[in-house]
Design an enzyme around this catalytic site. Structure first.
Site, PDB file in Angstrom:
ATOM      1  N   SER A 136     -10.308   7.468  -3.250  1.00  0.00           N
ATOM      2  CA  SER A 136     -11.488   8.326  -3.099  1.00  0.00           C
ATOM      3  C   SER A 136     -12.724   7.747  -3.791  1.00  0.00           C
ATOM      4  O   SER A 136     -13.514   8.479  -4.403  1.00  0.00           O
ATOM      5  CB  SER A 136     -11.188   9.738  -3.609  1.00  0.00           C
ATOM      6  OG  SER A 136     -10.173  10.345  -2.838  1.00  0.00           O
ATOM      7  N   GLY A 149     -11.112   3.245   0.982  1.00  0.00           N
ATOM      8  CA  GLY A 149     -10.600   3.726   2.253  1.00  0.00           C
ATOM      9  C   GLY A 149     -11.678   4.464   3.028  1.00  0.00           C
ATOM     10  O   GLY A 149     -12.500   3.866   3.726  1.00  0.00           O
ATOM     11  N   GLY A 150     -11.693   5.779   2.907  1.00  0.00           N
ATOM     12  CA  GLY A 150     -12.582   6.615   3.707  1.00  0.00           C
ATOM     13  C   GLY A 150     -14.039   6.178   3.697  1.00  0.00           C
ATOM     14  O   GLY A 150     -14.683   6.093   4.751  1.00  0.00           O
ATOM     15  N   HIS A 166       0.848  -1.193   0.000  1.00  0.00           N
ATOM     16  CA  HIS A 166       0.000   0.000   0.000  1.00  0.00           C
ATOM     17  C   HIS A 166       0.887   1.249   0.000  1.00  0.00           C
ATOM     18  O   HIS A 166       1.938   1.282   0.657  1.00  0.00           O
ATOM     19  CB  HIS A 166      -0.915  -0.001   1.221  1.00  0.00           C
ATOM     20  CG  HIS A 166      -1.975   1.057   1.130  1.00  0.00           C
ATOM     21  ND1 HIS A 166      -1.724   2.381   1.413  1.00  0.00           N
ATOM     22  CD2 HIS A 166      -3.275   0.988   0.756  1.00  0.00           C
ATOM     23  CE1 HIS A 166      -2.834   3.081   1.218  1.00  0.00           C
ATOM     24  NE2 HIS A 166      -3.795   2.262   0.821  1.00  0.00           N
ATOM     25  N   GLU A 185      -4.040   2.032  -7.223  1.00  0.00           N
ATOM     26  CA  GLU A 185      -4.386   3.137  -6.346  1.00  0.00           C
ATOM     27  C   GLU A 185      -3.468   4.328  -6.638  1.00  0.00           C
ATOM     28  O   GLU A 185      -2.358   4.417  -6.069  1.00  0.00           O
ATOM     29  CB  GLU A 185      -4.238   2.729  -4.888  1.00  0.00           C
ATOM     30  CG  GLU A 185      -5.175   1.615  -4.470  1.00  0.00           C
ATOM     31  CD  GLU A 185      -5.479   1.667  -2.985  1.00  0.00           C
ATOM     32  OE1 GLU A 185      -6.660   1.702  -2.634  1.00  0.00           O
ATOM     33  OE2 GLU A 185      -4.532   1.686  -2.187  1.00  0.00           O
ATOM     34  N   GLY A 190      -7.415   9.477  -0.464  1.00  0.00           N
ATOM     35  CA  GLY A 190      -7.770  10.368   0.633  1.00  0.00           C
ATOM     36  C   GLY A 190      -7.842  11.838   0.250  1.00  0.00           C
ATOM     37  O   GLY A 190      -7.902  12.698   1.123  1.00  0.00           O
TER      38      GLY A 190
END
Ligand code: PGA
Length: 313
Positions: free
Chosen positions: A275, A296-297, A146, A231, A237
């Site tokens: 995102s 993620g978020g 990552h 990614e 993010g």
């Protein structure tokens, strides 16, 4: 296990990377809400998805027993490979949350992964966690490479390759992450970076190119399948998502490169991360080489995560 832990086909996977968020009680509550949403067949945020495809399907039949509605047929997907499954759902909590998450998900089809592992199976490595330990804790997957670990811990492609092999040795499926920084994209280096990270991360799991005999014993040659997340670092993010076209271009390149490394018959599942939200997921999943997401978020909110799952079927 067979290499990279996948079945013989491209898979649809929606994975949540919780990073260094949540406490145990919050994680357990998230899991309960997730399973209820999956079992009900109607994600709470379903109506927020804007998609013209019409076919929203839920993936998992093994959540809490309930009168689950009929699951619509999977949406046919273009591109190479064969996608006939509903999305698999995977959660990547931080290590201390693993007991709470695996307990809350017990008996369901949602699987769990670790966010990292050490290349060695045991030894004097204070603060590290080994493959046997995360397997013992109920993990089936492990994130490798990552960008936050490349950035925060200076992880090299060589180290990541050793982690990939450690995952495989322990029966864990590595989810290899690759992606370019903003500077690399602006310098026109995106595809070179992706190729370097992919080749580097898989270098110890691949047979030597000049050794066809060895290919037979290579886990990749077992045609098990390979799961990779594209990614772009500039999208993680930041609220800046790659456009569907940008994601497709990278995924197409990664699929071709992976086929060159692992063989045309190897199943390669490509997730997009950066995102991802319910608002942009439908456009991304409509691309022929986007097979799912690493979120993620938005994976910290069960309503949003369910909505992304719903449009990925
Ligand atoms: P994000 O993170 O969805 O918050 O951008 C994705 C990831 O880092 O896996």
């Amino acid at each position: 296990m067979s290499l990279l832990g996948a079945g013989p086909r491209r898979r649809r996977i929606v994975a949540g990377n919780w990073k260094m968020h949540l406490l145990a009680a919050e994680a357990a509550g998230f899991c309960r809400e997730l399973l209820l949403g999956l079992a009900s067949g109607v994600p709470a945020a379903h109506t927020e998805i804007s998609s013209g495809s019409g076919s929203h399907s839920l993936p998992l039949g093994e959540g809490p027993k309930s009168s689950a509605p009929a699951v619509p047929a999977p949406r046919p997907k273009g591109g190479s490979g064969n996608l006939t499954h509903y999305p698999e759902v995977v959660l990547f909590p931080s290590f201390p949350l693993l007991p709470a998450v695996t307990a809350a998900l017990a008996g369901s089809a949602v699987t769990v992964g670790a966010q990292d592992l050490h290349p060695a199976d045991r030894g004097a490595h204070t603060g590290d966690v080994s493959g046997p330990q995360v397997l013992d804790a109920g993990c089936r997957w492990v994130l490798c490479g990552h960008s936050e670990r490349r950035r925060d811990h200076a992880e090299s492609d060589e180290l990541i390759a050793r982690k990939v092999v450690a995952a495989l040795r322990n029966g864990l499926a590595p989810l290899l992450c690759v992606g370019e920084t903003r500077e690399q994209r602006e310098a026109g280096e995106t595809l070179a970076v992706l190729e370097r990270q992919l080749r580097g991360g898989l270098s110890l799991a691949l047979p030597p190119p000049d050794a066809p005999a060895a290919a037979a014993s290579s886990p990749l040659a077992e045609r098990a399948g390979l799961v990779i997340a594209y990614e772009p670092v500039w999208a993680i993010g930041t609220g800046l998502t790659a456009s569907p076209e940008t994601a497709q271009e990278a995924h197409q390149f990664l699929r071709a490169t992976a086929a060159g490394l692992a063989g045309e018959e190897a199943a390669v599942t490509l997730l997009y991360g950066g995102s991802v939200t319910p608002a942009n997921a439908a456009g991304l999943i409509a691309q022929p080489d986007v097979d799912g997401f690493l979120v993620g978020g938005a994976s910290l909110d069960p309503r949003q995560f369910l909505a992304i799952i719903a449009c990925s079927g």
